[in-house]
Structure formats: C-alpha cells, structure tokens
Design an enzyme around this catalytic site. Structure first.
Site, PDB file in Angstrom:
ATOM      1  N   ASP A 145     -45.362 103.108 -46.014  1.00  0.00           N
ATOM      2  CA  ASP A 145     -44.946 101.987 -45.161  1.00  0.00           C
ATOM      3  C   ASP A 145     -43.583 102.245 -44.536  1.00  0.00           C
ATOM      4  O   ASP A 145     -42.725 101.359 -44.498  1.00  0.00           O
ATOM      5  CB  ASP A 145     -44.927 100.692 -45.970  1.00  0.00           C
ATOM      6  N   LYS A 147     -41.082 102.367 -41.739  1.00  0.00           N
ATOM      7  CA  LYS A 147     -40.887 101.711 -40.451  1.00  0.00           C
ATOM      8  C   LYS A 147     -39.449 101.204 -40.418  1.00  0.00           C
ATOM      9  O   LYS A 147     -38.772 101.136 -41.462  1.00  0.00           O
ATOM     10  CB  LYS A 147     -41.878 100.559 -40.273  1.00  0.00           C
ATOM     11  N   ASN A 150     -38.071  98.795 -43.028  1.00  0.00           N
ATOM     12  CA  ASN A 150     -37.905  99.267 -44.406  1.00  0.00           C
ATOM     13  C   ASN A 150     -36.860 100.372 -44.531  1.00  0.00           C
ATOM     14  O   ASN A 150     -36.872 101.132 -45.496  1.00  0.00           O
ATOM     15  CB  ASN A 150     -39.250  99.762 -44.948  1.00  0.00           C
TER      16      ASN A 150
END
Length: 444
Positions: A145, A147, A150
C-alpha cells in the site's frame, strides 16, 4: 475538618507497559474503530504517536486478523525510513500501537498544497523509500500500500513508510488476493496473474511520477477504465515533462513502471534490483553511505510553524467524544469473552522495544482466520478521497467476490453481500493512519 486527598497509585515502569505510562496529548487522526493521538512517555519524556483500536468495533467489522497481523509484522521491522513500533499493549476496551512520531506531515498533505515537487526532492524520497523497501523485501515482507498518504516526513524532512495494515509475508508461492489502493496497484494484481514483492516497486514508480508531475500516470473514470489504463495504456509524459524532470529521472520512473515484473527496476532477486537502482545515473547525487544514518540534509524541510494535521480531530475529541480515552485498570474476570475477543486477548501481545528483542511470527501470521468469510473495516479520511483510492479485500484466508465500479465522487462501489466502498463511507481493510502533528510547546 478536612477533605481526604486521594492520591493516584505510583506507576510501575519496570512492569508490563500500559496506558498509565503515557501522558495523553493531542488527537490527530480518526478511523472507523480507533484514533491516533500524540502521547509522551512519563518516564523518558519521549513523544510518540499512539494508534488505538476499539476492540468491540474491530470485532463487529471482522478485522481482528488484520490487527493481529499488523501487530506481528511491526515487531519484525526496525529501519530508519519506516515508522517503527515501539510499544504494544491492550486494555479491556482497546488495542494500542505506540509508534515513531512524525512531525512533518504526509506527502499527500504537502502534494495537495504544492501541486508538485522538485525533481531533486523526489529523488531524495525515492532513495530513502527504496532503502526501506529493500529492507522489507529482505525480511520477506511486502507492503502492498505504498502511496503518498502512507509516506510521513519527520521534522527535518526525511521520508518514512507507514501503515502495515495489509502488509504480508511472501514466499515462493505468489499471492492472488486483490489488496491495496487501486490507483497504485501493479497490473499483475489487477489482472489476477499472481504477484510478489515486485508490486511495491511499481507503486514506488506511481508515487514518484505523481510527486514530480502532480498527477498519476494512469487514470480512469471507472474501475474497468482504470484497470485497462494500468494494464495496457502506454506510459505518457506531460507536455512540460522535460521542464520538471531530467531524462535520467524519467528513465527511472519508466523502469519502475515496467509492466513485466522480471524487467522492472528493483525486482532482480537477492537484492540485486536495489543495487541496480542505486547505480543508476539519476541517483548519482545521493550519498548512499550516509543516507540511512540521516546525515544528509533533506532538500525540503516542513514548516515548523504550521500544524501538519487536520485540527478538527482535536476539536471533535473535545466536543463530541462520549467515551474519552483514559488509562483504566484491567478487570479480573475475563471468562465470558467471545472467540474474537479471546483471539485479541491472546494474540495481541505486549511489546516494549527497550526490553524485548524483535522476532518473527512467520509463517504463523498467514493463518489468522476470522470466523466470518468477509472482512472489512473503515477509515474516515481527513482529506477528500483520491480517485480509485483504498480498495482492500484481503488475505489471511478472507475473500470477497463481487463487481466493482467507481462512483461519481471518485470512490469505489464494491457490490458483494451489501459491502460498499465509497467516498463517504469507506469500508476497507484499513484502520487508521498515523498523522503527524506540530508541537507548539513542551507538555508537562
């Protein structure tokens, strides 16, 4: 005639860590079944981010396996460019993660305000993040995840990877479950061909492209359009690309956005992919020998005079919270627990980074299976959702089958047993993000 003074019990800092060890400061984030706030350790005076998850809501949303898996994975991880776990514990109502506190804001926060970032800044972030990814992959972990949301900055401007809610171990057998944030998913995920750690390098390429040019390389108005674009559309550059990025920089982005994982930058086995990336001419200005020690001066320093989080979280905590967080002694009777509550009680174990060595639970954390057949949880974002953001239907034996489509607001509708994902009410495998804050004073 005098009142009797009730003194609080002394805190046992030598005993198992608990909420009494921390002073609760500002609330900086909110999720579907938990919040994030700043805390200060009462003995060391060190500041941390406290992510806490309400057990009852967690059970109701069938997210117990993911919470336990995140807790276990974080115990394995300790790296300069990762938001590391420092303490973990629970009480009767909540599970607690105490994490490194980042004061500089996340890259989504800064990207929305700046529009795009200079090439040298993005190169610095990609160097740090590639170091973190290489470390994770050596540990047999893929993040899944990556991106801008984050990626958190510290007060000096160093980038750190956070949010391991859907991170998993990988082995020789490829995974097939759809997981991650759709706009950043590698084509092999969307085409269900099976995937491994190579997907993280693709996501890094999408992030780099978006940070430099202020837009993602592949877009679509619907789920099928986005899937087609990611899997088939040629990589295109904006008209002003050469003004924002050098040819060698575009070469790196193109290499990361290679659809064939065997040819993608970073993906050669045994760490050779990372070494190949390090040797690329675009990274020549990076002193790799001092990068991990944070001796270099980051090209962008967050504004220390401004708060880098949504202040409404704190206002809501003050005005609307009907059950404010406070330290409570545990109840003695724990006999009438549900299966899920018992699972959290037994498997969300305490951790103190100053007293315990980090260890791996692998492969056991691959087999955490809920009593339900579909798992979901939610995140209330402090910012508008980006298109095709935050689809998480995931692993640990949990699958949801159904049709996906994007709604007009840029969210995702996932139709399966009345499970819906949209911009207003995300129901995902995600919990809460560790939002950083700006501290304006020293707290007692």
């Amino acid at each position: 005639m005098g009142a009797v003074c009730c003194r609080s019990q002394p805190i046992d800092f030598d005993g198992e860590v608990n909420l009494f060890h921390f002073a609760l400061l500002r609330c900086v984030g909110k999720g579907a079944f938990g919040k994030v706030r700043v805390v200060q350790h009462k003995q060391t005076r060190d500041l941390y981010a406290l992510k806490y998850i309400n057990k009852t809501k967690c059970v109701k949303m069938k997210a117990v396996p993911n919470v336990i898996q995140e807790r276990r994975l974080l115990e394995e991880v300790d790296h300069p460019f990762i938001v590391n776990l420092r303490y973990a514990f629970q009480d009767d109502e909540n599970c607690f993660f105490v994490l490194d506190l980042m004061l500089g804001g996340d890259l989504r926060f800064h990207l929305e305000r700046l529009g795009s970032m200079p090439e040298e800044t993005v190169r610095f972030y990609l160097a740090q993040l590639s170091s973190a990814l290489s470390f994770l992959h050596e540990m047999g972990i893929m993040h899944r995840d990556l991106k801008p949301d984050n990626i958190l900055l510290d007060e000096r401007g160093n980038a750190h990877l956070t949010d391991f809610n859907i991170a998993v171990h990988f082995g020789e057998r490829k995974l097939t479950g759809v997981a991650g944030s759709m706009a950043y998913m590698a084509p092999e995920i969307l085409l269900k061909r099976g995937y491994t750690y190579s997907i993280d390098w693709w996501s890094l390429g999408v992030c780099g492209y978006e940070l430099v040019f202020g837009r993602r390389p592949f877009r679509g108005r619907s789920n099928s359009d986005l899937t087609y674009s990611i899997s088939r559309d040629p990589l295109k550059w904006p008209d002003d690309a050469e003004k924002k990025c050098s040819r060698s920089g575009m070469q790196v982005l193109k290499g990361l956005l290679e659809r064939d994982p065997s040819k993608r930058f970073g993906c050669k086995p045994h760490g050779e992919g990372f070494q190949e990336l390090r040797r690329h001419p675009w990274f020549k200005p990076i002193d790799w020998d001092t990068l991990d020690t944070k001796e270099q001066t980051p090209p962008f320093t967050p504004d220390a005079n401004k708060a880098n989080f949504d202040a409404s979280h704190e206002l809501e905590e003050l005005l609307l919270e009907d059950n404010p967080l406070k330290a409570k002694a545990r109840k003695a009777n724990q006999e009438n627990m549900s299966t899920e509550m018992r699972q959290m009680e037994e498997q969300f174990t305490s951790y103190d980074f100053k007293k315990m060595q980090r260890r791996s639970y692998y492969p056991h954390n691959q087999h955490l299976i809920s009593t339900a057949t579909a798992t979901s949880s939610g995140l209330a974002s402090s910012r508008p959702a980006t298109p095709a953001n935050d689809l998480r239907v995931e692993n640990s034996g949990l699958r949801v089958e159904g049709d996906m489509r994007m709604d007009g607001g840029g969210g995702i509708m996932y139709n399966s047993n009345s499970i819906e994902l949209n911009g207003r009410e995300e129901i995902t495998m995600k919990e809460v993000r560790v939002d950083p804050i700006h501290l304006e004073k020293d707290y007692p």
